[in-house]
Design an enzyme around this catalytic site. Structure first.
Site, PDB file in Angstrom:
ATOM      1  CG  ASN A   1      45.086   4.328   8.079  1.00 31.79           C
ATOM      2  OD1 ASN A   1      44.782   3.461   8.886  1.00 31.79           O
ATOM      3  ND2 ASN A   1      44.761   5.591   8.260  1.00 31.79           N
ATOM      4  CG  ASP A   2      42.008   1.750   5.113  1.00 31.59           C
ATOM      5  OD1 ASP A   2      41.851   2.166   6.272  1.00 31.59           O
ATOM      6  OD2 ASP A   2      41.521   2.297   4.107  1.00 31.59           O
ATOM      7  CB  VAL A   3      47.256  -2.526   3.879  1.00 28.74           C
ATOM      8  CG1 VAL A   3      46.553  -2.221   2.569  1.00 28.74           C
ATOM      9  CG2 VAL A   3      48.414  -1.577   4.104  1.00 28.74           C
ATOM     10  CB  VAL A   4      48.879  -1.854   9.021  1.00 30.53           C
ATOM     11  CG1 VAL A   4      49.998  -2.217   8.056  1.00 30.53           C
ATOM     12  CG2 VAL A   4      48.660  -0.350   9.034  1.00 30.53           C
TER      13      VAL A   4
ATOM     14  CB  ALA B   1      38.241   2.121   4.687  1.00 26.79           C
TER      15      ALA B   1
END
Lengths: 103, 460
Positions: B387-390, B427
């Site tokens: 999720n957060d890394v994309v 996050a």
């Protein structure tokens, strides 16, 4: 050799070891970061030999109890660290060739 | 019994040699294993030869302790599933820190020596690593909520505990004769405060920051071991060298991880990411759902596919199914690559390990920097539990994620996001990606969903 010279020799050695560690580690690719971490986890398991000496030279019951716990923890660290690292690397060894079930 | 004490130093030297060679062989997946096997053998001999240390007593106690600890370590490490590896690494690391703290304690119980201050610092770092790693273990194991635990005045309170620990450590070394009461209490107090600080320091750290935390405590234990190497009458050079090398390795890895998240270490440890309410950012557009059958068609007729795995893949244990999917697609001539973000998962390299377990060849796995230029020419990106890394919000100023280097999946022609529900990432930030025109959502448990994709592909 007096105590203070042994101390300074050890500091020299520590400094060289820091460079060795840095140079060796910076070559490890991201794909192997877990085995690197787990492998260095195994390497600090050398704490076991220190714990053995601490317990072996303990005189009072308090020292013996603490030393005993230190040896138990150190032995778990070094054994577990080794087995985990070996298991992970076994999979990398294999994944380059043929697929298979997890160990 | 024959006296082998002459062999102690030569064996230690050989052990260090094989430790360094072992680490060096880790620069390639194919040589890495033999390196660690040699290091293991050397360590075993080092342990045996240590029994011949001059004047060593309590030999039976030492042997019993080794059997207990070694037995536990062996069984626990053999039984653990690959998906639970992060907490296992944290646990064994904490135990090493505990052992180091124990050595310091024994050394400090004796008379004060010129190296006592090093033993105090080693004890402090070892104890912090011990209790901190245990909290990390409990969080990763799910025996404790992985969300950051915060309270008002937390940072001031934690700092106060650290300062008090250092003060009581100073009492241990200086032993001022004017305050005999404090002198006796100072050693236990010192360790209690040090353990307390490790605990307090780890409580506010959340799950996604675990790669940074685990590698940092690894460095801590290494340093503690090195410092303890000074606490013997003759320095234990093997402990000093091995400890310092691990300290260097751990620090390097910690900084790499923090950099991959574009966050400073202070921010990781005092920021309590995700705990505070971020300002709501209005995201326009709507989220579109898609069915597995349609995704299968999309994949089957694609030319290039990139799979982006995240912690969700680990939770759902979907890696075997992902491997099956990869094989089927490659059988149809589709080029499949994996894009691995450095902090995907809960420890450095977590995704690589899981995919290796499933048998995905490591030449299919690519780093963020290698793979990012390829997204524009990719037909389908399959985001599995990441999720957060994309999240493209990382490119937008003002976003809490701003500046974090991400995988630019939104540039691909089609993005399919496999997701359990409609929740936010760790996050707690809305993911713009889900609202893009080229993004479609495939809801469900990752293992089940990828299984459905495999079935659908087989029918095509």
């Amino acid at each position: 050799m007096t105590e203070i010279t042994a101390f300074w020799i050890a500091i020299y050695i520590a400094m060289l070891a820091a460079f060795t560690g840095y140079v060796t580690i910076s070559r490890v690719p991201a794909i192997l970061h877990t085995p690197l971490m787990s492998g260095s986890n195994f390497i600090h398991g050398i704490v076991l030999v220190g714990a053995m000496v601490a317990l072996g030279l303990a005189n009072t019951p308090t020292e013996q109890v603490i030393g005993f716990m230190a040896v138990v923890l150190g032995a778990a660290n070094v054994t577990g660290g080794y087995v985990v690292t070996e298991r992970i690397l076994q999979m990398f060894d294999r994944s380059g060739k043929k697929p298979g079930k997890g160990a | 019994m024959a006296d082998f004490s002459f062999a102690i130093e030569p064996v230690y030297i050989a052990t260090i040699f094989f430790f360094i060679v072992g680490l060096q062989r880790m620069s390639h997946p194919l040589t890495a294993r033999s390196g660690i096997v040699w290091a293991g053998g050397a360590m075993l001999i080092a342990t045996l030869v240590t029994f011949f240390t001059p004047n060593l007593t309590n030999i039976d106690l030492i042997a019993i302790a080794i059997v207990i600890g070694g037995g536990f370590g062996y069984i626990a490490a053999k039984r653990v599933a690959m998906t639970n590896m992060p907490q296992m690494v944290a646990l064994f690391n904490g135990m090493g820190g505990g052992a180091a703290a124990g050595i310091s304690a024994v050394a400090l119980l004796g008379p004060t020596t010129p190296t006592s201050s090093l033993a105090v610092v080693g004890g402090l770092i070892g104890a912090v690593s011990f209790s901190g790693s245990l909290i990390a273990f409990l969080k990763l194991q799910g025996w404790m909520p992985s969300r950051p635990v915060t309270f008002t005045g937390q940072q001031i309170f934690n700092m106060a505990v650290l300062v008090l620990a250092i003060v009581s450590g100073a009492f241990v070394i200086l032993q001022p004769s004017s305050m005999p009461l404090f002198v006796n209490a100072s050693l236990p107090l010192f360790f209690i405060l040090a353990l307390g600080f490790g605990l307090l320091m780890t409580l506010p750290i959340g799950g996604a920051d675990m790669p940074v935390v685990i590698s940092m405590y690894n460095a801590f234990t290494g340093l503690a071991v090195a410092l303890d190497g000074f606490s013997f009458v003759t320095p234990n050079y093997a402990m000093i060298i091995a400890g310092v090398i691990v300290g260097a390795a751990g620090s390097l890895l910690t900084l790499k991880m923090a950099k991959a998240m574009n966050r400073s270490l202070t921010n990781v440890f005092f920021g309590a990411f995700g705990a505070t309410e971020e300002q709501a950012v209005q995201v326009s557009g709507s989220v579109k759902a898609i069915e597995a059958d349609d995704v299968a068609v999309l994949l089957a007729y694609a030319d290039r596919v990139i799979i982006v795995p995240g912690y969700g893949m680990a939770v759902a244990q979907a890696q075997q199914k992902v491997k099956e999917l990869t094989d089927l697609l490659e059988g149809r001539g589709v080029r499949v690559k994996f894009a691995i973000h450095p902090v995907a998962g809960r420890m450095p390299g977590h995704m690589n390990v899981l995919l290796a377990e499933a048998g995905v060849a490591y030449d299919h796995l690519f780093d963020r920097d290698e793979v990012n230029p390829e997204f524009p020419s990719t037909d389908v990106v399959l985001v599995i539990g990441a999720n957060d890394v994309v999240n493209p919000a990382a490119h937008r100023e003002g976003s809490p994620l701003f500046g974090m280097p991400i995988l630019d999946v939104e540039q691909a022609k089609n993005v399919i996001v496999l997701k359990r529900g409609q929740g936010k990432g760790f996050a707690g930030i809305e993911n713009d990606l889900f609202y893009r025109d080229n993004t479609q959502m495939l809801y469900g448990d990752a293992q089940e969903t990828v299984g459905k994709l495999v079935q659908a592909l087989k029918k095509l």
